[in-house]
Design a protein around this motif. Sequence first.
Motif, PDB file in Angstrom:
ATOM      1  N   ARG A  23     -13.162  37.409 -68.547  1.00 33.81           N
ATOM      2  CA  ARG A  23     -14.651  37.334 -68.761  1.00 33.81           C
ATOM      3  C   ARG A  23     -15.168  36.031 -68.810  1.00 33.81           C
ATOM      4  O   ARG A  23     -16.523  35.959 -68.421  1.00 33.81           O
ATOM      5  CB  ARG A  23     -14.605  38.133 -70.041  1.00 33.81           C
ATOM      6  N   ARG A  24     -14.456  35.136 -69.285  1.00 35.16           N
ATOM      7  CA  ARG A  24     -14.943  33.590 -69.492  1.00 35.16           C
ATOM      8  C   ARG A  24     -15.158  33.077 -68.195  1.00 35.16           C
ATOM      9  O   ARG A  24     -16.168  32.572 -67.829  1.00 35.16           O
ATOM     10  CB  ARG A  24     -13.958  32.917 -70.151  1.00 35.16           C
ATOM     11  N   ARG A  25     -14.354  33.209 -67.066  1.00 32.18           N
ATOM     12  CA  ARG A  25     -14.525  32.644 -65.585  1.00 32.18           C
ATOM     13  C   ARG A  25     -15.882  33.618 -65.089  1.00 32.18           C
ATOM     14  O   ARG A  25     -16.280  32.713 -64.394  1.00 32.18           O
ATOM     15  CB  ARG A  25     -13.196  33.017 -64.682  1.00 32.18           C
ATOM     16  N   ARG A  26     -15.885  34.862 -65.463  1.00 33.84           N
ATOM     17  CA  ARG A  26     -17.214  35.506 -64.861  1.00 33.84           C
ATOM     18  C   ARG A  26     -18.393  34.837 -65.366  1.00 33.84           C
ATOM     19  O   ARG A  26     -19.306  34.713 -64.543  1.00 33.84           O
ATOM     20  CB  ARG A  26     -17.086  36.860 -64.891  1.00 33.84           C
ATOM     21  N   ARG A  27     -18.257  34.609 -66.665  1.00 33.59           N
ATOM     22  CA  ARG A  27     -19.471  34.100 -67.229  1.00 33.59           C
ATOM     23  C   ARG A  27     -19.686  32.581 -66.635  1.00 33.59           C
ATOM     24  O   ARG A  27     -20.809  32.158 -66.654  1.00 33.59           O
ATOM     25  CB  ARG A  27     -19.445  33.976 -68.780  1.00 33.59           C
ATOM     26  N   LEU A  28     -18.682  31.883 -66.618  1.00 35.14           N
ATOM     27  CA  LEU A  28     -18.831  30.458 -66.128  1.00 35.14           C
ATOM     28  C   LEU A  28     -19.437  30.644 -64.539  1.00 35.14           C
ATOM     29  O   LEU A  28     -20.326  29.862 -64.237  1.00 35.14           O
ATOM     30  CB  LEU A  28     -17.446  29.654 -66.078  1.00 35.14           C
ATOM     31  N   THR A  29     -18.814  31.375 -63.722  1.00 33.60           N
ATOM     32  CA  THR A  29     -19.448  31.495 -62.295  1.00 33.60           C
ATOM     33  C   THR A  29     -20.508  31.762 -62.393  1.00 33.60           C
ATOM     34  O   THR A  29     -21.624  31.397 -61.690  1.00 33.60           O
ATOM     35  CB  THR A  29     -18.524  32.374 -61.573  1.00 33.60           C
ATOM     36  N   ALA A  34     -26.341  30.628 -61.570  1.00 33.60           N
ATOM     37  CA  ALA A  34     -27.817  30.447 -61.840  1.00 33.60           C
ATOM     38  C   ALA A  34     -28.294  29.240 -61.452  1.00 33.60           C
ATOM     39  O   ALA A  34     -29.380  28.850 -61.638  1.00 33.60           O
ATOM     40  CB  ALA A  34     -28.057  31.056 -63.030  1.00 33.60           C
ATOM     41  N   ALA A  35     -27.275  28.141 -62.140  1.00 33.22           N
ATOM     42  CA  ALA A  35     -27.747  26.888 -62.096  1.00 33.22           C
ATOM     43  C   ALA A  35     -28.293  26.225 -60.532  1.00 33.22           C
ATOM     44  O   ALA A  35     -29.373  25.634 -60.453  1.00 33.22           O
ATOM     45  CB  ALA A  35     -26.941  25.884 -62.597  1.00 33.22           C
ATOM     46  N   VAL A  36     -27.171  26.509 -59.722  1.00 35.09           N
ATOM     47  CA  VAL A  36     -27.491  26.346 -58.459  1.00 35.09           C
ATOM     48  C   VAL A  36     -28.642  26.796 -57.852  1.00 35.09           C
ATOM     49  O   VAL A  36     -29.435  26.175 -57.063  1.00 35.09           O
ATOM     50  CB  VAL A  36     -26.413  26.589 -57.431  1.00 35.09           C
ATOM     51  N   ALA A  37     -29.206  27.987 -58.125  1.00 37.55           N
ATOM     52  CA  ALA A  37     -30.137  28.995 -57.852  1.00 37.55           C
ATOM     53  C   ALA A  37     -31.312  28.276 -58.241  1.00 37.55           C
ATOM     54  O   ALA A  37     -32.448  28.037 -57.564  1.00 37.55           O
ATOM     55  CB  ALA A  37     -30.006  30.255 -58.124  1.00 37.55           C
ATOM     56  N   ALA A  38     -31.331  27.824 -59.547  1.00 38.09           N
ATOM     57  CA  ALA A  38     -32.653  27.215 -60.290  1.00 38.09           C
ATOM     58  C   ALA A  38     -32.865  25.835 -59.446  1.00 38.09           C
ATOM     59  O   ALA A  38     -33.977  25.473 -59.061  1.00 38.09           O
ATOM     60  CB  ALA A  38     -32.165  26.961 -61.639  1.00 38.09           C
ATOM     61  N   VAL A  39     -31.763  25.061 -59.089  1.00 35.18           N
ATOM     62  CA  VAL A  39     -32.057  23.993 -58.431  1.00 35.18           C
ATOM     63  C   VAL A  39     -32.641  24.212 -57.029  1.00 35.18           C
ATOM     64  O   VAL A  39     -33.708  23.267 -56.502  1.00 35.18           O
ATOM     65  CB  VAL A  39     -30.642  23.148 -58.297  1.00 35.18           C
ATOM     66  N   LEU A  40     -32.015  25.085 -56.365  1.00 41.18           N
ATOM     67  CA  LEU A  40     -32.607  25.135 -55.203  1.00 41.18           C
ATOM     68  C   LEU A  40     -34.060  25.765 -54.942  1.00 41.18           C
ATOM     69  O   LEU A  40     -34.939  25.315 -54.278  1.00 41.18           O
ATOM     70  CB  LEU A  40     -31.877  26.666 -54.185  1.00 41.18           C
ATOM     71  N   VAL A  41     -34.483  26.490 -56.049  1.00 41.28           N
ATOM     72  CA  VAL A  41     -35.657  27.120 -56.208  1.00 41.28           C
ATOM     73  C   VAL A  41     -36.616  25.788 -56.438  1.00 41.28           C
ATOM     74  O   VAL A  41     -37.763  25.775 -55.765  1.00 41.28           O
ATOM     75  CB  VAL A  41     -36.097  27.920 -57.420  1.00 41.28           C
ATOM     76  N   ALA A  42     -36.287  24.780 -57.237  1.00 38.86           N
ATOM     77  CA  ALA A  42     -36.952  23.803 -57.694  1.00 38.86           C
ATOM     78  C   ALA A  42     -37.196  22.795 -56.760  1.00 38.86           C
ATOM     79  O   ALA A  42     -38.224  22.218 -56.431  1.00 38.86           O
ATOM     80  CB  ALA A  42     -36.233  22.730 -58.792  1.00 38.86           C
ATOM     81  N   VAL A  43     -36.155  22.717 -55.687  1.00 41.90           N
ATOM     82  CA  VAL A  43     -36.435  21.889 -54.376  1.00 41.90           C
ATOM     83  C   VAL A  43     -37.338  22.564 -53.445  1.00 41.90           C
ATOM     84  O   VAL A  43     -38.174  21.834 -52.882  1.00 41.90           O
ATOM     85  CB  VAL A  43     -35.006  21.793 -53.597  1.00 41.90           C
TER      86      VAL A  43
END
Length: 215
Positions: A23-29, A34-43
């Motif tokens: 569960r921790r691995r899934r949450r981390l993934t 989500a962080a990568v998606a947010a960065v891409l959206v910002a770019v």
Amino acid sequence: MVQQTQRADRLAARRAQEARQSRRRRRLTGALSAAVAAVLVAVVVVLAVRAWSRDDDGTGGVDPDRANVAGEVVYRDLAREHVSGPVSYPASPVPPVGGPHDGAWQNANGDVYPEPLRAEHAVHSLEHGAVWVTYRGDLPPSGVDTLRAKVAGIPYRLMSPLPDQPGLITLTAWGHQLTVDSAADPRIDEFLTAYTQGPQAPEPGAPVTGGRAQP
């Protein structure tokens, strides 16, 4: 019996620990995704804003002070006074790209003229944002038809023959000129798109109807 119970307890504890780790691995993934998606959206947003900023100045990305089409020539510091008689335009360029001109403009509401125009009137149309398409008499009829289709009925464009011009086909806007050797040259459309009511015009939006209707 006790040993079996202990083994079962250890197995259950190990499985519970593995489940927690999974569960921790899934949450981390999920968090990383989500962080990568947010960065891409910002770019994407930043790039879109920059592109909008470049084009939202009303020029459509056209710089009136430089050549925007391959092969065109740019002329600066052109006089704009109105005159009532003939103007002695320089020997080059032909036709003139600006300068003193008659107080009456040549109609340029997609008008196609069968005879050469008086430059003093056509130059006034250029000042209002028109593009003047001229051609020599040795342009084949099919080429004339191709040019006519790009001009006829389109506001802020006009077309006429000009027997003494050096190039076969010349496109002229205020301060900008392009000469080509074929009516199929793709730069014709590029020039027309860039400079029909383009930012090079000293008086953009001024009328091109109600002026001189004859050559």
